[in-house]
Design a protein around this motif. Structure first.
Motif, PDB file in Angstrom:
ATOM      1  N   LEU A 361      -5.628  15.857 -14.026  1.00 43.88           N
ATOM      2  CA  LEU A 361      -6.680  16.872 -13.962  1.00 43.88           C
ATOM      3  C   LEU A 361      -7.974  16.265 -13.436  1.00 43.88           C
ATOM      4  N   ASP A 362      -8.376  15.134 -13.992  1.00 42.67           N
ATOM      5  CA  ASP A 362      -9.648  14.528 -13.619  1.00 42.67           C
ATOM      6  C   ASP A 362      -9.687  14.132 -12.152  1.00 42.67           C
ATOM      7  N   THR A 363      -8.566  13.669 -11.626  1.00 42.44           N
ATOM      8  CA  THR A 363      -8.532  13.127 -10.272  1.00 42.44           C
ATOM      9  C   THR A 363      -8.182  14.171  -9.226  1.00 42.44           C
ATOM     10  N   GLU A 364      -7.259  15.063  -9.543  1.00 45.98           N
ATOM     11  CA  GLU A 364      -6.622  15.848  -8.492  1.00 45.98           C
ATOM     12  C   GLU A 364      -6.997  17.320  -8.440  1.00 45.98           C
ATOM     13  N   GLN A 386     -20.566  11.899  -8.750  1.00 45.78           N
ATOM     14  CA  GLN A 386     -19.735  11.979  -9.954  1.00 45.78           C
ATOM     15  C   GLN A 386     -18.262  12.226  -9.628  1.00 45.78           C
ATOM     16  N   ARG A 387     -17.976  12.663  -8.387  1.00 48.52           N
ATOM     17  CA  ARG A 387     -16.584  12.912  -8.018  1.00 48.52           C
ATOM     18  C   ARG A 387     -15.741  11.632  -8.015  1.00 48.52           C
ATOM     19  N   VAL A 388     -16.379  10.489  -7.832  1.00 45.00           N
ATOM     20  CA  VAL A 388     -15.616   9.242  -7.812  1.00 45.00           C
ATOM     21  C   VAL A 388     -15.695   8.517  -9.150  1.00 45.00           C
ATOM     22  N   LEU A 389     -16.320   9.152 -10.149  1.00 44.59           N
ATOM     23  CA  LEU A 389     -16.405   8.573 -11.488  1.00 44.59           C
ATOM     24  C   LEU A 389     -15.300   9.174 -12.370  1.00 44.59           C
ATOM     25  N   PRO A 390     -14.958   8.530 -13.470  1.00 39.55           N
ATOM     26  CA  PRO A 390     -13.943   9.094 -14.371  1.00 39.55           C
ATOM     27  C   PRO A 390     -14.359  10.472 -14.888  1.00 39.55           C
ATOM     28  N   GLY A 391     -13.365  11.333 -15.082  1.00 38.79           N
ATOM     29  CA  GLY A 391     -13.624  12.674 -15.609  1.00 38.79           C
ATOM     30  C   GLY A 391     -13.577  13.732 -14.527  1.00 38.79           C
ATOM     31  N   ALA A 392     -13.239  14.951 -14.931  1.00 38.65           N
ATOM     32  CA  ALA A 392     -13.192  16.072 -13.992  1.00 38.65           C
ATOM     33  C   ALA A 392     -14.601  16.473 -13.582  1.00 38.65           C
ATOM     34  N   VAL A 393     -14.729  17.019 -12.363  1.00 40.08           N
ATOM     35  CA  VAL A 393     -16.017  17.538 -11.935  1.00 40.08           C
ATOM     36  C   VAL A 393     -16.386  18.722 -12.820  1.00 40.08           C
ATOM     37  N   GLY A 394     -17.684  19.004 -12.913  1.00 43.34           N
ATOM     38  CA  GLY A 394     -18.191  19.963 -13.886  1.00 43.34           C
ATOM     39  C   GLY A 394     -17.482  21.297 -13.945  1.00 43.34           C
ATOM     40  N   PRO A 395     -17.355  22.044 -12.825  1.00 45.18           N
ATOM     41  CA  PRO A 395     -16.691  23.346 -12.897  1.00 45.18           C
ATOM     42  C   PRO A 395     -15.242  23.265 -13.355  1.00 45.18           C
ATOM     43  N   VAL A 396     -14.520  22.212 -12.925  1.00 42.70           N
ATOM     44  CA  VAL A 396     -13.136  22.056 -13.374  1.00 42.70           C
ATOM     45  C   VAL A 396     -13.104  21.785 -14.877  1.00 42.70           C
ATOM     46  N   ALA A 397     -13.989  20.925 -15.335  1.00 39.76           N
ATOM     47  CA  ALA A 397     -14.045  20.622 -16.773  1.00 39.76           C
ATOM     48  C   ALA A 397     -14.351  21.876 -17.582  1.00 39.76           C
ATOM     49  N   ARG A 473      -8.840   7.305  -2.926  1.00 38.36           N
ATOM     50  CA  ARG A 473     -10.121   7.108  -3.607  1.00 38.36           C
ATOM     51  C   ARG A 473     -10.487   8.244  -4.534  1.00 38.36           C
ATOM     52  N   MET A 474     -10.139   9.510  -4.170  1.00 39.35           N
ATOM     53  CA  MET A 474     -10.679  10.619  -4.954  1.00 39.35           C
ATOM     54  C   MET A 474      -9.781  11.843  -5.073  1.00 39.35           C
ATOM     55  N   ARG A 475      -8.531  11.808  -4.560  1.00 41.77           N
ATOM     56  CA  ARG A 475      -7.730  13.031  -4.588  1.00 41.77           C
ATOM     57  C   ARG A 475      -6.339  12.873  -5.169  1.00 41.77           C
ATOM     58  N   VAL A 476      -5.826  11.634  -5.268  1.00 49.61           N
ATOM     59  CA  VAL A 476      -4.463  11.450  -5.754  1.00 49.61           C
ATOM     60  C   VAL A 476      -4.464  10.377  -6.845  1.00 49.61           C
ATOM     61  N   ALA A 477      -3.991  10.747  -8.014  1.00 54.02           N
ATOM     62  CA  ALA A 477      -3.994   9.835  -9.151  1.00 54.02           C
ATOM     63  C   ALA A 477      -2.978   8.706  -8.947  1.00 54.02           C
ATOM     64  N   PRO A 478      -3.217   7.554  -9.551  1.00 54.22           N
ATOM     65  CA  PRO A 478      -2.220   6.484  -9.501  1.00 54.22           C
ATOM     66  C   PRO A 478      -0.905   6.965 -10.108  1.00 54.22           C
ATOM     67  N   PRO A 479       0.222   6.522  -9.554  1.00 53.58           N
ATOM     68  CA  PRO A 479       1.523   7.003 -10.067  1.00 53.58           C
ATOM     69  C   PRO A 479       1.823   6.428 -11.446  1.00 53.58           C
ATOM     70  N   GLY A 488      -3.037  11.121 -21.577  1.00 49.88           N
ATOM     71  CA  GLY A 488      -2.825  12.418 -22.223  1.00 49.88           C
ATOM     72  C   GLY A 488      -4.123  13.099 -22.606  1.00 49.88           C
ATOM     73  N   PRO A 489      -3.981  14.301 -23.184  1.00 46.93           N
ATOM     74  CA  PRO A 489      -2.730  14.989 -23.523  1.00 46.93           C
ATOM     75  C   PRO A 489      -2.117  15.706 -22.317  1.00 46.93           C
ATOM     76  N   LEU A 490      -0.979  16.367 -22.566  1.00 51.82           N
ATOM     77  CA  LEU A 490      -0.344  17.172 -21.531  1.00 51.82           C
ATOM     78  C   LEU A 490      -1.115  18.472 -21.330  1.00 51.82           C
ATOM     79  N   LEU A 491      -0.975  19.031 -20.134  1.00 48.27           N
ATOM     80  CA  LEU A 491      -1.679  20.271 -19.780  1.00 48.27           C
ATOM     81  C   LEU A 491      -0.762  21.140 -18.941  1.00 48.27           C
ATOM     82  N   ALA A 492      -0.737  22.433 -19.229  1.00 52.00           N
ATOM     83  CA  ALA A 492      -0.101  23.425 -18.360  1.00 52.00           C
ATOM     84  C   ALA A 492      -1.172  24.418 -17.921  1.00 52.00           C
ATOM     85  N   VAL A 493      -1.161  24.752 -16.653  1.00 50.38           N
ATOM     86  CA  VAL A 493      -2.105  25.731 -16.108  1.00 50.38           C
ATOM     87  C   VAL A 493      -1.299  26.899 -15.551  1.00 50.38           C
TER      88      VAL A 493
END
Length: 568
Positions: A361-364, A386-397, A473-479, A488-493
């Protein structure tokens, strides 16, 4: 009928404004009519992400992306799947094909320099909107081409709004809001003007265009007028807000659009003018070609009715249908939105699911639109960092915290229970996710990631995406495993169908003149933007490459405005 102007333009969105300002720059007198209040100037483009399809740009070259007009045209043909003969000037796709060729050449040539000269700038990290995932020659972009405008949609509009005001001050352009065109006036086989209803004033709260938050503007009629002109341009958009019409025209070989849908366009995108033009003798083509999204979520602060926002997802989330089954390859997040939508509708569902975790969520996850990207829209460098810092961007959060469609859980079993509870609580919705099957899908995916290589096509595609600097750098989380405790935790959208664009429209020649059903010109009538299928009645063919909708409004408005000015 008296002549009030050289040209009447129906619609004050981006395509209409570009057309009107091109005409005014050539000294033509223009009246623009729009059914919404003045605060709606710019239409849907104002709320857009401002993404433009550019080819061979300096931004691409700085990132090491090798692109060309030839490669872009090959990608376009792979997506469009034009009918045989279009390249030879034959059949119903012939004009759409010609407009598409013009557009790709423009995107690889003069579009960027033209806009740059008007003050438009771009975020330097070019995005990869639709990867496709098919063999060479199939749908999708070979390289990233989605250039996000610095300032998003409002910044794309800004130079044309400024030009419109200058033309107004010079006495060449007038915009009449709260005028809803209902009919075209025909004299001796030629369009000579329009009839319009004058709608009641609809005071708009500050900062809330389109008549207020979550409701249409008033449709109370207080008068009727006729406006005469030498020519009329239809720039009224498509049918995305008219869900009944969209359902009626949807290609039934892909199932049916569901009863419950979200709207990605304002209420005024109702198809009224397309119907009126058809009644006047204009040919409408490819009406069953549409571009809607399957990744919609309800806006917690709606601007128009049923207002939805599209999730722009990276490739790591599991995409499950309403029964908890993974969508088949290559229907991964960010690869083929229309293919995923058609898969959902063929199975009779009204929703699907992303399953991910907090780190993904935070990365992608990002959200489309100017309102949901205040850093880019406001040109706020500190906020952007803030997009390259840990955590989701404000509107997503905020969505993750407040939206009832974001479901958090510690285990797959708990997550499945919450998913089923939301489905059961939604009238008319159906589908059941088996807890054991969900756990197995997560476990199988995680085993592929843990191998360090993996044969799962989504795992392979995600690893390939990280080869691109911007994605890494900013769109795909490490595998990593979805169930890794530190992620975690898990999330369903829950994802719902989000109506958006009409790919068919008024059949036009390469200058924008509207044609009759026999291919002859309907004198006096022209069309631009989505009303013209972004050129020729279907420049995108059966499906589009992402980032081409705003560009299509710019291109058709520029070409048709100049051609019409020369013809008068």
């Amino acid at each position: 009928m008296s002549t009030d102007a050289d040209v009447v333009v129906i619609g004050a969105g981006l395509a209409g404004l570009v057309t009107a300002t091109e005409l005014a720059a050539a000294g033509r007198r223009v009246v623009v009519l729009d059914q919404e209040p003045a605060a709606s100037l710019g239409g849907q483009a104002w709320w857009s992400f401002g993404g433009l399809f550019l080819v061979g740009s300096p931004e691409q070259r700085r990132l090491g992306v090798r692109d060309s007009a030839e490669l872009a045209w090959s990608d376009w043909l792979g997506a469009a799947a034009f009918a045989d003969g279009a390249d030879r000037g034959e059949g119903p796709d012939r004009h759409g094909y010609a407009w598409a060729r013009q557009f790709v050449e423009f995107a690889a040539g003069g579009m960027r320099s033209w806009l740059h000269g008007l003050g438009v700038r771009w975020f330097p990290l070019v995005q990869w909107a639709e990867r496709g995932g098919y063999p060479a020659g199939g749908h999708g972009n070979t390289v990233p081409r989605f250039h996000v405008t610095w300032g998003t949609g409002p910044a794309v509009l800004a130079p044309f709004v400024a030009a419109a005001r200058e033309a107004r001050d010079a006495g060449l352009l007038e915009v009449r809001f709260r005028h809803r065109v209902t009919d075209l006036v025909i004299a001796d086989g030629r369009v000579t003007g329009v009839r319009a209803q004058v709608l009641a004033d609809d005071p708009t709260p500050a900062g809330a265009p389109f008549g207020g938050r979550g409701r249409p503007s008033s449709r109370d009629v207080v008068g009727e007028v006729e406006v005469g002109a030498q020519a009329v341009v239809v720039a009224s958009g498509g049918i995305g807000a008219n869900h009944d019409l969209a359902r009626a025209r949807w290609d039934l070989t892909h199932g049916r659009l569901p009863r419950r849908m979200l709207s990605g366009v304002p209420d005024s995108t109702d198809g009224l003018m397309l119907t009126a033009a058809g009644a006047a003798g204009a040919a409408l083509v490819h009406e069953n070609r549409m571009w809607h999204y399957p990744e919609g979520i309800a806006n917690h602060s709606p601007v128009w009715s049923h207002h939805g926002i599209r999730i722009l997802a990276g490739p790591s989330s599991l995409w499950l249908d309403a029964e908890g089954r993974r969508l088949p390859a290559p229907l991964f997040p960010g690869f083929d939105a229309l293919g995923a939508l058609q898969h959902v509708t063929r199975h009779g569902h009204d929703h699907s699911w992303f399953v991910l975790n907090s780190t993904i969520l935070d990365t992608e996850l990002a959200l489309s639109g100017s309102e949901q990207n205040p850093d880019l829209t406001g040109k706020d460098v500190r906020l952007l960092a803030q997009r390259v810092l840990p955590g989701a961007v404000g509107p997503v959060a905020r969505f993750a915290k407040e939206s009832p469609e974001f479901l958090w859980a510690a285990t797959p079993a708990e997550l499945a229970a919450r998913m089923n509870a939301l489905t059961e609580a939604t009238p008319g919705s159906a589908g059941h996710v088996d807890a054991g099957d969900l756990a197995a899908a997560v476990e199988l995916r995680d085993a592929q990631v843990a191998s360090g290589l993996g044969k799962d096509p989504q795992v392979v595609a995600t690893a390939a995406a990280r080869r691109y600097l911007v994605d890494r750098r900013m769109r795909v989380a490490p595998p990593r495993r979805l169930t890794d405790p530190k992620d975690g935790p898990l999330l369903a959208v829950r994802l719902s169908v989000l109506t958006r664009k009409t790919l068919g429209g008024l059949w036009c020649d390469p200058a924008g003149r509207v044609l009759r059903r026999d291919g002859s010109t309907l004198d006096g009538l022209w069309a631009v933007g989505e009303a013209a299928g972004f050129g020729g009645g279907g420049a995108h063919g059966h499906r589009a490459l992402e980032g081409t909708f705003l560009g299509g409004c710019l291109h058709t408005g520029r070409v048709t405005g100049r051609a019409l000015a020369a013809a008068l």
